[in-house]
Design a protein around this motif. Structure first.
Motif, PDB file in Angstrom:
ATOM      1  N   ALA A  10       0.872  -1.177   0.000  1.00 19.92           N
ATOM      2  CA  ALA A  10       0.000   0.000   0.000  1.00 19.92           C
ATOM      3  C   ALA A  10       0.908   1.225   0.000  1.00 19.92           C
ATOM      4  CB  ALA A  10      -0.894   0.005   1.231  1.00 19.92           C
ATOM      5  N   PHE A  12       1.148   5.234   0.218  1.00 15.62           N
ATOM      6  CA  PHE A  12       0.485   6.475   0.616  1.00 15.62           C
ATOM      7  C   PHE A  12       1.510   7.603   0.420  1.00 15.62           C
ATOM      8  CE2 PHE A  12      -3.154   5.218   3.588  1.00 15.62           C
ATOM      9  CZ  PHE A  12      -3.179   3.892   3.195  1.00 15.62           C
ATOM     10  N   SER A  13       1.447   8.463  -0.606  1.00 13.82           N
ATOM     11  CA  SER A  13       0.292   8.788  -1.394  1.00 13.82           C
ATOM     12  C   SER A  13       0.671   8.709  -2.874  1.00 13.82           C
ATOM     13  CB  SER A  13      -0.173  10.199  -1.045  1.00 13.82           C
ATOM     14  OG  SER A  13       0.841  11.131  -1.376  1.00 13.82           O
ATOM     15  N   HIS A  35      -2.881   4.998  -2.286  1.00  9.29           N
ATOM     16  CA  HIS A  35      -3.893   5.816  -1.624  1.00  9.29           C
ATOM     17  C   HIS A  35      -3.755   7.235  -2.139  1.00  9.29           C
ATOM     18  CE1 HIS A  35      -5.406   8.516   1.600  1.00  9.29           C
ATOM     19  NE2 HIS A  35      -6.406   7.641   1.585  1.00  9.29           N
ATOM     20  N   ARG A  37      -5.605  11.190  -2.349  1.00  8.79           N
ATOM     21  CA  ARG A  37      -6.576  12.040  -1.657  1.00  8.79           C
ATOM     22  C   ARG A  37      -7.771  12.378  -2.539  1.00  8.79           C
ATOM     23  NH1 ARG A  37      -3.389  17.165   0.028  1.00  8.79           N
ATOM     24  NH2 ARG A  37      -2.468  16.741  -2.019  1.00  8.79           N
ATOM     25  N   ALA A  42      -7.360   8.733  -8.153  1.00  9.12           N
ATOM     26  CA  ALA A  42      -7.484   7.289  -7.907  1.00  9.12           C
ATOM     27  C   ALA A  42      -8.149   6.595  -9.095  1.00  9.12           C
ATOM     28  CB  ALA A  42      -8.280   7.042  -6.629  1.00  9.12           C
ATOM     29  N   THR A  67      -7.088   3.945  -4.555  1.00  9.27           N
ATOM     30  CA  THR A  67      -8.318   4.176  -3.807  1.00  9.27           C
ATOM     31  C   THR A  67      -8.157   5.421  -2.953  1.00  9.27           C
ATOM     32  OG1 THR A  67      -9.865   3.205  -2.184  1.00  9.27           O
ATOM     33  CG2 THR A  67      -7.530   2.707  -1.897  1.00  9.27           C
ATOM     34  N   THR A  68      -9.269   6.001  -2.546  1.00 11.20           N
ATOM     35  CA  THR A  68      -9.223   7.097  -1.580  1.00 11.20           C
ATOM     36  C   THR A  68      -9.490   6.596  -0.160  1.00 11.20           C
ATOM     37  OG1 THR A  68     -11.571   7.555  -1.940  1.00 11.20           O
ATOM     38  CG2 THR A  68      -9.992   8.803  -3.286  1.00 11.20           C
ATOM     39  N   ASP A  69      -9.778   5.322  -0.019  1.00 12.73           N
ATOM     40  CA  ASP A  69     -10.144   4.733   1.273  1.00 12.73           C
ATOM     41  C   ASP A  69      -8.916   4.063   1.898  1.00 12.73           C
ATOM     42  OD1 ASP A  69     -11.113   3.270   3.418  1.00 12.73           O
ATOM     43  OD2 ASP A  69     -12.936   2.635   2.368  1.00 12.73           O
ATOM     44  N   PRO A  70      -8.391   4.576   3.001  1.00 16.20           N
ATOM     45  CA  PRO A  70      -7.192   3.975   3.600  1.00 16.20           C
ATOM     46  C   PRO A  70      -7.411   2.553   4.096  1.00 16.20           C
ATOM     47  CG  PRO A  70      -8.114   5.656   5.052  1.00 16.20           C
ATOM     48  CD  PRO A  70      -8.841   5.772   3.755  1.00 16.20           C
ATOM     49  N   ALA A  73      -6.931   0.307   1.108  1.00 18.76           N
ATOM     50  CA  ALA A  73      -5.521   0.261   0.716  1.00 18.76           C
ATOM     51  C   ALA A  73      -4.710  -0.627   1.653  1.00 18.76           C
ATOM     52  CB  ALA A  73      -4.946   1.672   0.693  1.00 18.76           C
ATOM     53  N   TRP A  96      -4.505   6.752  10.107  1.00 20.26           N
ATOM     54  CA  TRP A  96      -4.356   5.484   9.397  1.00 20.26           C
ATOM     55  C   TRP A  96      -3.948   4.320  10.313  1.00 20.26           C
ATOM     56  CZ3 TRP A  96      -0.621   8.384   5.629  1.00 20.26           C
ATOM     57  CH2 TRP A  96      -1.384   9.240   4.805  1.00 20.26           C
TER      58      TRP A  96
END
Length: 337
Positions: A10, A12-13, A35, A37, A42, A67-70, A73, A96
């Protein structure tokens, strides 16, 4: 017999370096979910295989989704790769942390020191999440994202207190174009990456003022000396600072027009204010955010860092450009060490 499952990361970001490392890992056979924002970013990464915010003309491997959903991810992630501004790490990671798996290795790509606490990124990670140091790795080296996205060769150091953990991540990002080395010197690896940003600012300032290659070589060499002094005072090996996360990253950041800290310094050297240079650079410039924190770290340990002193004073409008140049060149002569 259990069925083989590719490693899952995963990221980020979805900024420039996060995107570049996501591509590296996907090329190495790792499944990657990023991930982002913004929902449109995304969606573009997942469906069009492009990151329109940073690399709109480069196709990403289809193994990368976003995705925007942590929570989505982080589900089942073997690695959590953090590529966000160092000064926003604490607040974001607190949100997170509840979704990070008990076996997930957290990998920091961040090259900054937290203002106020003087903590390195890996220390912020352990403090916020409560995970042990052997579950936190750092990756640092001469890694200019646009070159990596073009498939040009590069290398980096992966440092972790647990060398087996570093080797696991090494496997997840080793490609024919990207060669990662392992280390257990987390302090040296992180400080090399954080302080080089400040030195790159100084080289950019000198270039913007019209100074030549001699001045650049002076700043790079003496900048490495003061970086090494600080790192060794904090328990790092001097050999680390002569490697990819030290000298290697310093040279790339101080000499390439692609390096954002150097570019920011050039703007300052040409007479722009900090606000104007920030607007012209548009991407996060960690050296600007971390210069004072690096200096506080040095003062706490009684380490002399004259280049960092001058850069910090200039960023805070305490001296002019001419005074900055004079401050460096009029220092008392001494033996080289």
């Amino acid at each position: 017999m259990s069925q083989y499952r590719p490693a899952r990361a995963a990221v980020f970001s979805a900024g420039s370096w996060g995107t570049a490392l996501a591509k590296i890992m996907a090329d190495a056979g790792t499944d990657v979910i990023m991930h982002a924002r913004r929902g449109e970013i995304a969606d573009a990464i997942t469906t069009a295989h492009r990151n329109p915010g940073y690399f709109p003309d480069i196709e990403l491997p289809h193994a990368i989704t976003a995705t925007t959903d942590p929570t989505v991810a982080l589900e089942g992630a073997d690695f959590l790769v953090l590529s966000i501004p160092a000064q926003s790490l604490r607040a974001n990671l607190a949100a997170w942390a509840p979704y990070i798996g008990p076996e997930t290795l957290i990998v920091s790509l961040m090259k900054g020191i937290e203002r106020g606490s003087e903590l390195r990124a890996s220390q912020v990670v352990t403090e916020v999440t409560g995970v042990s140091a052997d579950r936190v790795a750092v990756l640092s080296g001469p890694n200019l994202a646009p070159e990596i996205m073009d498939g040009q060769p590069a290398a980096a150091t992966i440092a972790c207190a647990d060398e087996d953990a570093a080797r696991r991540f090494q496997q997840a990002c080793h490609t024919p174009c990207f060669r990662p080395y392992t280390s257990t010197d987390v302090i040296g690896c992180e400080l090399g990456g954080a302080v080089k940003n400040v030195i790159a600012l100084s080289v950019g300032i000198a270039s913007g003022m019209g100074l030549g290659d001699n001045a650049a070589a002076l700043l790079i060499t003496r900048g490495l000396a003061e970086t090494t002094r600080l790192a060794v005072a904090m328990g790092a090996s001097p050999a680390t600072l002569a490697g990819l996360s030290g000298l290697g990253d310093l040279v790339a950041s101080c000499t390439s027009p692609l390096a954002r800290n150097r570019t920011f310094g050039v703007h300052l050297g040409r007479g722009l204010s900090v606000a104007e240079a920030t607007a012209a650079t548009w991407q996060t410039t960690e050296g600007v955010k971390s210069a004072e924190a690096v200096l506080d770290l040095a003062r706490t340990r009684g380490v002399e860092m004259p280049i960092a002193e001058v850069v910090s004073a200039l960023l805070n409008d305490k001296i002019t450009l001419d005074e900055a140049a004079a401050a460096l060149m009029q220092r008392p002569p001494k033996s080289e060490r």
